[in-house]
Design an enzyme around this catalytic site. Structure first.
Site: not given
Length: 370
Positions: A163, A233
């Site tokens: 992330k 992401s």
């Protein structure tokens, strides 16, 4: 050490009831949770606040359950939320736990088992996002995670989930005020730069690319450089990279294994079957009911092919002004995987810059041994 993985449906972005039920029933211990990997029902773009909302909901829950501050929770558990559940994709979270066990009596015949390790980079300055500092910091973190997990060989790493941050107007302004430039002045494009830099960091750590071939200029430009196991992401809710490395190691026990394959394009069902085969869940052309019963979850990346074609057929995903191309791609790849495993509740993240070949991406499967 022994890893356990649980897939839990979510009725809304703040729904922690499934995880709470597992903990209340004693199936897992809150103290052993190392990562929550979620698919939330936002748009997956810059202004998708479901990712932060879900992260907050879990931090509040674990803070109360563990009796520590939310900050401390965030320092011990990686909360990696990917927005966008287009098509038939079902919102859910995957919970990773690690138990300290004695595997000294384990025999070589038992083979390697799933090993997981979460790790965090330092926070990045806006001018570092999507550039070489993010690449090198990510590479260093992945190497540390491998060492800590006892994964000696890069070939035993099958999925690295990251992330990473993105640029907002305010963050760009901060950099400019301090006399710096940023990788891009487009907030949405910054997600791709951050994902790409993080993916190249993974590739560097695993020896898939040479550092001499990397520079700011190749990020989101030279797609011949990529990692076959990277999944990154971007989100507005953080400024560092939160990473979980998944591989197989003889130092770990349990009955879980992970394997992967490389999707050449968005409709590469053969790669999905190969990933299942890699963990012993697709002996024939299609998996059986018994084989699918051993699958814990499937993880994949999705991207609209940048050349505007899929197998020599024109697609219009890149030309749609109403729906971003990553949203189209997530729906397509999820449908392909769901049609093979018979379940739409699988993890598919959009935007695969330097994550697998252009237009394709990695697909990984965690399953129980037979």
């Amino acid at each position: 050490m022994q890893a356990q993985v649980f897939r839990v449906p979510m009725s809304n972005p703040a729904d922690v009831s499934g995880v709470a039920k597992l903990i209340d029933e004693g199936v897992i211990r809150a103290e052993e949770v190392v990562c929550v990997l979620g698919k939330t029902e936002g748009n997956g773009c810059v202004n998708d606040f479901t990712r932060g909302y879900t992260t907050l909901a879990f931090k509040v829950y674990f803070s109360e359950k563990l009796g520590v501050s939310r900050q401390e929770v965030g320092e011990r558990i990686a909360f990696i939320m990917s927005g966008g559940t287009e098509g038939v994709m079902a919102p859910h979270c995957t919970i990773f736990t690690v138990q300290k066990t004695d595997n000294k009596q384990k025999t070589a015949a038992e083979g390697k088992r799933l090993a997981v390790q979460q790790i965090f980079t330092r926070e990045f300055l806006p001018e570092e996002i999507g550039r070489m500092p993010q690449v090198t910091e990510t590479a260093d973190a992945v190497r540390r995670a491998m060492r800590e997990a006892g994964i000696a060989d890069a070939s035993d790493v099958h999925f690295v989930q990251v992330k990473c941050p993105l640029l907002t107007a305010g963050r760009m302004h901060d950099a400019v005020e301090r006399g710096h430039t940023v990788a891009t002045e487009d907030t949405y494009e910054s997600m791709g730069y951050s994902r790409g830099a993080s993916a190249l960091g993974i590739a560097l750590a695993l020896g898939e690319v040479e550092k001499a071939n990397l520079s700011d200029e190749v990020i989101t430009a030279d797609y011949s450089l990529y990692s076959s196991v990277a999944s990154t992401s971007a989100g507005i809710e953080l400024m560092n990279n939160e990473i979980i490395v998944m591989g197989n190691s003889r130092a770990w026990g349990g009955d879980l294994v992970i394997g992967h394959a490389e999707m050449k394009d968005a409709i590469d069902g053969a790669a999905v079957r190969q990933a299942l085969r890699d963990v012993g869940c697709c002996e024939n052309d299609l998996p059986t009911v018994d084989e699918l019963g051993r699958v814990v979850n499937v993880f994949a990346k999705a991207e609209a092919s940048p050349d505007g074609e899929v197998r020599n057929r024109r697609h219009t995903m890149l030309d749609d002004s109403d729906i971003n191309s990553t949203r189209h791609a997530r729906a397509v790849v999820n449908a392909v995987i769901a049609s093979i495993v018979g379940d739409p509740m699988v993890y598919v993240s959009g935007g695969s810059e330097h994550q697998g070949p252009a237009g394709g991406g990695p697909v990984a499967v965690i399953a129980r041994t037979a």
